[in-house]
Design an enzyme around this catalytic site. Structure first.
Site, PDB file in Angstrom:
ATOM      1  CE  LYS A  84      -0.272  -3.398   5.692  1.00  0.00           C
ATOM      2  NZ  LYS A  84      -1.383  -2.410   5.726  1.00  0.00           N
TER       3      LYS A  84
HETATM    4  C1  E4P Z   1      -1.044   0.360   3.777  1.00  0.00           C
HETATM    5  O1  E4P Z   1      -0.951  -0.838   3.720  1.00  0.00           O
HETATM    6  C2  E4P Z   1      -1.728   1.105   4.858  1.00  0.00           C
HETATM    7  O2  E4P Z   1      -2.911   0.439   5.183  1.00  0.00           O
HETATM    8  C3  E4P Z   1      -2.121   2.493   4.480  1.00  0.00           C
HETATM    9  O3  E4P Z   1      -1.710   2.835   3.189  1.00  0.00           O
HETATM   10  C4  E4P Z   1      -1.891   3.523   5.525  1.00  0.00           C
HETATM   11  O4  E4P Z   1      -2.300   4.778   5.043  1.00  0.00           O
HETATM   12  P1  E4P Z   1      -2.553   6.055   5.983  1.00  0.00           P
HETATM   13  O5  E4P Z   1      -1.231   6.693   6.241  1.00  0.00           O
HETATM   14  O6  E4P Z   1      -3.452   6.938   5.166  1.00  0.00           O
HETATM   15  O7  E4P Z   1      -3.205   5.555   7.243  1.00  0.00           O
END
Ligand code: E4P
Length: 221
Positions: A84
């Site tokens: 990521k």
């Molecule tokens: C995606 O890859 C993220 O880990 C995640 O969806 C973030 O979500 P949040 O906004 O609930 O922290």
């Protein structure tokens, strides 16, 4: 539409797998920080070894060299590891380098269609629009997904749309209607998906009526 679990908790992943629902996993530093008593490598290795599908793991550096170095290390942990990287100017350079090395990149923290287009041009395998965080500030997160989908369709872009920051089952319905490639869902939302009050009501009625057939509730076969 592929369904990923948005968690670093191995028990949640095993439970999702046992329901036959989970095609992959996404993690982030916040989710990793909730796992106590295990170091980062152990947590990530356990997830990579538990599921065959893609597992997104975030590089935490904010400069090009650091992101590329961390990305390469993440990719060495398993064939299903996806790195990521955020869409910043440094991030775009890292996405390009890692993608050219055949390392899959999930471009994270996408909040507008240009970020998605640029990430795709740099070679990202996934782009992750964060829909819930846009809803949180009174914007329409799913409209962003529609925009990205139109742009990618216009130019036959093969980068996959992975809907992230999901808060409720309607995000999943809308993502499927739009034609997103994948969605990552927190465990608590996953558990809500198959339930419906009319299903529960129907089950209660059948259980009551069954007592007329078998007063002790047993099944006579
Ligand atoms: C995606 O890859 C993220 O880990 C995640 O969806 C973030 O979500 P949040 O906004 O609930 O922290």
């Amino acid at each position: 539409m592929k369904i990923f679990l948005d968690t670093a908790d191995i028990n949640e992943i095993k439970d999702g797998l046992s329901m036959g629902l989970i095609d992959g996993v996404t993690t982030n530093p916040t989710l990793i920080s909730r796992i106590k008593g295990k170091d980062f490598r152990t947590v990530v290795k356990e997830i990579l070894d538990t599921i065959d599908g893609p597992v997104s793991i975030e590089a935490i550096a904010d400069d090009y060299e650091g992101m590329v170095k961390q990305g390469r290390k993440i990719s060495e942990l398993g064939e299903n590891a996806v790195v990521k990287i955020p869409v910043t100017t440094e991030g775009l350079k890292a996405i390009r380098t890692l993608s050219r090395e055949k390392i899959k990149v999930n471009c994270t923290l996408v909040f507008n269609p240009i970020q998605a287009l640029f990430a795709a041009k740099a070679g990202a395998f996934f782009v992750s629009p964060f829909v819930g965080r846009l809803d949180d500030i009174s914007e329409d997160g799913m409209f962003l997904v529609e925009e990205i989908k139109s742009i990618f369709d216009n130019y036959s872009i093969s980068t996959q749309i992975l809907v992230a920051s999901v808060r409720n089952p309607m995000h999943i319905v809308r993502a499927a209607l739009i034609g997103a490639d994948a969605i990552t869902v927190p465990y608590n939302v996953l558990l809500k998906l198959p339930s419906h009050p009319k299903t529960n009501e129907g089950l209660r009625k059948f259980a009551d009526d069954w007592k007329k057939v078998s007063p002790d509730g047993s099944f006579p076969l």
